[in-house]
Design a protein around this motif. Structure first.
Motif, PDB file in Angstrom:
ATOM      1  N   SER A   1       0.833  -1.211   0.000  1.00 32.42           N
ATOM      2  CA  SER A   1       0.000   0.000   0.000  1.00 32.42           C
ATOM      3  C   SER A   1       0.862   1.253   0.000  1.00 32.42           C
ATOM      4  O   SER A   1       0.502   2.270  -0.589  1.00 32.42           O
ATOM      5  CB  SER A   1      -0.928   0.010   1.219  1.00 32.42           C
ATOM      6  N   TRP A   2       2.012   1.160   0.635  1.00 33.46           N
ATOM      7  CA  TRP A   2       2.912   2.311   0.744  1.00 33.46           C
ATOM      8  C   TRP A   2       3.891   2.385  -0.425  1.00 33.46           C
ATOM      9  O   TRP A   2       4.112   3.428  -1.008  1.00 33.46           O
ATOM     10  CB  TRP A   2       3.691   2.222   2.062  1.00 33.46           C
ATOM     11  N   ALA A   3       4.494   1.234  -0.779  1.00 28.32           N
ATOM     12  CA  ALA A   3       5.593   1.227  -1.757  1.00 28.32           C
ATOM     13  C   ALA A   3       5.134   1.086  -3.201  1.00 28.32           C
ATOM     14  O   ALA A   3       5.878   1.410  -4.117  1.00 28.32           O
ATOM     15  CB  ALA A   3       6.575   0.102  -1.425  1.00 28.32           C
ATOM     16  N   SER A   4       3.933   0.561  -3.419  1.00 31.00           N
ATOM     17  CA  SER A   4       3.349   0.429  -4.756  1.00 31.00           C
ATOM     18  C   SER A   4       4.300  -0.186  -5.787  1.00 31.00           C
ATOM     19  O   SER A   4       4.592   0.426  -6.819  1.00 31.00           O
ATOM     20  CB  SER A   4       2.873   1.801  -5.249  1.00 31.00           C
ATOM     21  N   PRO A   5       4.801  -1.397  -5.542  1.00 30.21           N
ATOM     22  CA  PRO A   5       5.707  -2.031  -6.513  1.00 30.21           C
ATOM     23  C   PRO A   5       4.998  -2.350  -7.821  1.00 30.21           C
ATOM     24  O   PRO A   5       3.785  -2.608  -7.835  1.00 30.21           O
ATOM     25  CB  PRO A   5       6.132  -3.313  -5.796  1.00 30.21           C
ATOM     26  N   GLN A   6       5.751  -2.362  -8.905  1.00 32.65           N
ATOM     27  CA  GLN A   6       5.184  -2.673 -10.210  1.00 32.65           C
ATOM     28  C   GLN A   6       5.263  -4.168 -10.517  1.00 32.65           C
ATOM     29  O   GLN A   6       4.473  -4.694 -11.291  1.00 32.65           O
ATOM     30  CB  GLN A   6       5.935  -1.900 -11.299  1.00 32.65           C
ATOM     31  N   TRP A   7       6.244  -4.843  -9.925  1.00 34.39           N
ATOM     32  CA  TRP A   7       6.437  -6.277 -10.147  1.00 34.39           C
ATOM     33  C   TRP A   7       6.777  -6.938  -8.818  1.00 34.39           C
ATOM     34  O   TRP A   7       7.264  -6.287  -7.892  1.00 34.39           O
ATOM     35  CB  TRP A   7       7.578  -6.528 -11.134  1.00 34.39           C
ATOM     36  N   VAL A   8       6.562  -8.251  -8.726  1.00 37.90           N
ATOM     37  CA  VAL A   8       6.890  -8.985  -7.504  1.00 37.90           C
ATOM     38  C   VAL A   8       8.366  -9.354  -7.490  1.00 37.90           C
ATOM     39  O   VAL A   8       9.072  -9.120  -6.505  1.00 37.90           O
ATOM     40  CB  VAL A   8       6.022 -10.259  -7.363  1.00 37.90           C
ATOM     41  N   THR A   9       8.869  -9.938  -8.579  1.00 36.08           N
ATOM     42  CA  THR A   9      10.281 -10.328  -8.666  1.00 36.08           C
ATOM     43  C   THR A   9      10.920  -9.741  -9.923  1.00 36.08           C
ATOM     44  O   THR A   9      10.216  -9.293 -10.836  1.00 36.08           O
ATOM     45  CB  THR A   9      10.437 -11.860  -8.717  1.00 36.08           C
TER      46      THR A   9
ATOM     47  N   GLU B   1       9.851 -10.957 -13.434  1.00 35.66           N
ATOM     48  CA  GLU B   1       8.594 -10.490 -14.016  1.00 35.66           C
ATOM     49  C   GLU B   1       8.739  -9.179 -14.786  1.00 35.66           C
ATOM     50  O   GLU B   1       7.834  -8.786 -15.520  1.00 35.66           O
ATOM     51  CB  GLU B   1       7.535 -10.300 -12.911  1.00 35.66           C
ATOM     52  N   VAL B   2       9.854  -8.503 -14.608  1.00 37.18           N
ATOM     53  CA  VAL B   2      10.047  -7.206 -15.266  1.00 37.18           C
ATOM     54  C   VAL B   2      10.108  -7.401 -16.774  1.00 37.18           C
ATOM     55  O   VAL B   2      10.859  -8.228 -17.282  1.00 37.18           O
ATOM     56  CB  VAL B   2      11.336  -6.523 -14.775  1.00 37.18           C
ATOM     57  N   ASP B   3       9.315  -6.628 -17.492  1.00 32.66           N
ATOM     58  CA  ASP B   3       9.292  -6.702 -18.948  1.00 32.66           C
ATOM     59  C   ASP B   3      10.653  -6.294 -19.510  1.00 32.66           C
ATOM     60  O   ASP B   3      11.201  -5.251 -19.145  1.00 32.66           O
ATOM     61  CB  ASP B   3       8.193  -5.771 -19.481  1.00 32.66           C
ATOM     62  N   GLU B   4      11.186  -7.112 -20.406  1.00 33.16           N
ATOM     63  CA  GLU B   4      12.513  -6.850 -20.972  1.00 33.16           C
ATOM     64  C   GLU B   4      12.573  -5.527 -21.720  1.00 33.16           C
ATOM     65  O   GLU B   4      13.597  -4.833 -21.703  1.00 33.16           O
ATOM     66  CB  GLU B   4      12.918  -7.995 -21.907  1.00 33.16           C
ATOM     67  N   ASP B   5      11.479  -5.156 -22.389  1.00 33.17           N
ATOM     68  CA  ASP B   5      11.453  -3.886 -23.122  1.00 33.17           C
ATOM     69  C   ASP B   5      11.532  -2.699 -22.160  1.00 33.17           C
ATOM     70  O   ASP B   5      12.210  -1.705 -22.442  1.00 33.17           O
ATOM     71  CB  ASP B   5      10.176  -3.786 -23.963  1.00 33.17           C
ATOM     72  N   VAL B   6      10.838  -2.817 -21.026  1.00 36.18           N
ATOM     73  CA  VAL B   6      10.868  -1.753 -20.019  1.00 36.18           C
ATOM     74  C   VAL B   6      12.277  -1.614 -19.455  1.00 36.18           C
ATOM     75  O   VAL B   6      12.808  -0.506 -19.301  1.00 36.18           O
ATOM     76  CB  VAL B   6       9.868  -2.049 -18.877  1.00 36.18           C
TER      77      VAL B   6
ATOM     78  N   GLU C   1      14.954   1.569 -19.801  1.00 32.19           N
ATOM     79  CA  GLU C   1      15.529   2.217 -18.625  1.00 32.19           C
ATOM     80  C   GLU C   1      17.054   2.237 -18.712  1.00 32.19           C
ATOM     81  O   GLU C   1      17.694   3.249 -18.414  1.00 32.19           O
ATOM     82  CB  GLU C   1      15.075   1.482 -17.359  1.00 32.19           C
ATOM     83  N   ARG C   2      17.625   1.112 -19.128  1.00 31.78           N
ATOM     84  CA  ARG C   2      19.083   1.038 -19.287  1.00 31.78           C
ATOM     85  C   ARG C   2      19.572   2.061 -20.312  1.00 31.78           C
ATOM     86  O   ARG C   2      20.582   2.747 -20.101  1.00 31.78           O
ATOM     87  CB  ARG C   2      19.503  -0.368 -19.739  1.00 31.78           C
ATOM     88  N   ASP C   3      18.854   2.152 -21.427  1.00 34.25           N
ATOM     89  CA  ASP C   3      19.243   3.066 -22.489  1.00 34.25           C
ATOM     90  C   ASP C   3      19.170   4.516 -22.025  1.00 34.25           C
ATOM     91  O   ASP C   3      20.056   5.325 -22.332  1.00 34.25           O
ATOM     92  CB  ASP C   3      18.321   2.846 -23.702  1.00 34.25           C
ATOM     93  N   LEU C   4      18.119   4.851 -21.276  1.00 30.42           N
ATOM     94  CA  LEU C   4      17.951   6.205 -20.768  1.00 30.42           C
ATOM     95  C   LEU C   4      19.093   6.587 -19.839  1.00 30.42           C
ATOM     96  O   LEU C   4      19.680   7.673 -19.952  1.00 30.42           O
ATOM     97  CB  LEU C   4      16.616   6.320 -20.031  1.00 30.42           C
ATOM     98  N   ILE C   5      19.438   5.678 -18.918  1.00 31.29           N
ATOM     99  CA  ILE C   5      20.530   5.935 -17.974  1.00 31.29           C
ATOM    100  C   ILE C   5      21.851   6.089 -18.718  1.00 31.29           C
ATOM    101  O   ILE C   5      22.646   6.994 -18.431  1.00 31.29           O
ATOM    102  CB  ILE C   5      20.634   4.792 -16.946  1.00 31.29           C
ATOM    103  N   ALA C   6      22.097   5.220 -19.704  1.00 30.38           N
ATOM    104  CA  ALA C   6      23.344   5.263 -20.470  1.00 30.38           C
ATOM    105  C   ALA C   6      23.470   6.571 -21.242  1.00 30.38           C
ATOM    106  O   ALA C   6      24.551   7.179 -21.283  1.00 30.38           O
ATOM    107  CB  ALA C   6      23.406   4.073 -21.425  1.00 30.38           C
ATOM    108  N   ARG C   7      22.362   7.009 -21.846  1.00 31.67           N
ATOM    109  CA  ARG C   7      22.408   8.256 -22.628  1.00 31.67           C
ATOM    110  C   ARG C   7      22.631   9.469 -21.727  1.00 31.67           C
ATOM    111  O   ARG C   7      23.340  10.408 -22.090  1.00 31.67           O
ATOM    112  CB  ARG C   7      21.128   8.407 -23.441  1.00 31.67           C
ATOM    113  N   GLN C   8      22.041   9.437 -20.532  1.00 29.48           N
ATOM    114  CA  GLN C   8      22.234  10.535 -19.582  1.00 29.48           C
ATOM    115  C   GLN C   8      23.698  10.610 -19.146  1.00 29.48           C
ATOM    116  O   GLN C   8      24.289  11.699 -19.088  1.00 29.48           O
ATOM    117  CB  GLN C   8      21.335  10.345 -18.364  1.00 29.48           C
ATOM    118  N   ALA C   9      24.275   9.435 -18.848  1.00 28.15           N
ATOM    119  CA  ALA C   9      25.676   9.394 -18.408  1.00 28.15           C
ATOM    120  C   ALA C   9      26.616   9.828 -19.537  1.00 28.15           C
ATOM    121  O   ALA C   9      27.590  10.562 -19.316  1.00 28.15           O
ATOM    122  CB  ALA C   9      26.034   7.991 -17.927  1.00 28.15           C
ATOM    123  N   ALA C  10      26.324   9.377 -20.771  1.00 30.36           N
ATOM    124  CA  ALA C  10      27.149   9.750 -21.919  1.00 30.36           C
ATOM    125  C   ALA C  10      27.079  11.249 -22.183  1.00 30.36           C
ATOM    126  O   ALA C  10      28.084  11.886 -22.540  1.00 30.36           O
ATOM    127  CB  ALA C  10      26.700   8.967 -23.155  1.00 30.36           C
ATOM    128  N   ALA C  11      25.881  11.818 -21.994  1.00 35.97           N
ATOM    129  CA  ALA C  11      25.697  13.248 -22.213  1.00 35.97           C
ATOM    130  C   ALA C  11      26.494  14.075 -21.206  1.00 35.97           C
ATOM    131  O   ALA C  11      26.839  15.233 -21.473  1.00 35.97           O
ATOM    132  CB  ALA C  11      24.212  13.598 -22.120  1.00 35.97           C
TER     133      ALA C  11
END
Length: 203
Positions: free
Chosen positions: A106-114, A117-122, A126-136
């Motif tokens: 109720s407090w943490a509102s997780p999107q996945w249990v383990t 279960e995380v969608d590979e595309d998601v 996320e990895r690409d966004l972080i990498a582009r931010q660091a490269a920039a």
């Protein structure tokens, strides 16, 4: 130095029902070999049962939590906590844990249990966004890789139930995954969160 990933640690934790540091130490001592690490934990008495993940968990209970605001329910959570036997499912500690996890959700509102279960595309986005931010920011390639790895771990801790720090450290000081694993070790059964449903007014 032994080579293994955070996913290897997570798998060993779930299979053996041990904490993160115990799993990491076993993997280090076993040179990164998961099976050898599991056997080491059994030898040390930390994983007392045969591989629980191979046994069917067809029993369980439903944990629940209702948040009331201005004298009306505005948020509700149901959690299915599974186990192997009716005996464990009926125990006070098992049912209390299910309710505790529902309160946490109720407090943490997780999107996945383990993590599995995380969608590979998601995850890839996320990895690409972080990498582009660091490269920039002008970070060199080898540093970018380390930044991505570190921030993805933090992202898991925000979005994946088993990786989230339990909301009430006075009841359990560790992640939800560790809490479930500790209960599984204590009860000697395969115990896991199977489903989570969170409903909030206006969401």
């Amino acid at each position: 130095m032994a080579e293994f990933t955070a996913k290897d640690i997570q798998k060993l934790r779930q299979d053996a029902g041990v904490g993160m540091m115990d799993a990491k130490q076993a993997l280090t001592d076993a040179g990164g070999d998961l099976e050898k690490a599991f056997d080491l934990l059994r030898e040390r008495g930390q994983a007392k049962m045969a591989k629980r993940a191979d046994r069917e968990a067809s029993e369980g209970t439903i944990g629940s939590y209702i948040h009331v605001q201005n004298e009306r329910p505005v948020l509700g959570v149901l959690v299915e906590l599974s186990c192997e036997t009716d005996f464990v499912a009926k125990s006070d500690e098992f049912r209390q844990t299910a309710d505790d996890i529902a309160m946490h959700v109720s407090w943490a509102s997780p999107q996945w249990v383990t993590r599995d279960e995380v969608d590979e595309d998601v995850l890839a986005k996320e990895r690409d966004l972080i990498a582009r931010q660091a490269a920039a920011e002008g970070k060199p390639a080898e540093v970018v890789e380390k930044i991505v790895a570190g921030k993805i771990e933090a992202w898991y801790a925000e979005n994946v139930l088993y990786d989230q720090k339990f909301v009430n450290p006075e009841r359990y000081d560790g992640t939800v995954g560790d809490m479930v694993g500790a209960l599984a070790t204590k009860m000697g059964e395969n115990i896991s969160v199977r489903r989570v449903e969170r409903v909030a007014v206006g969401a």
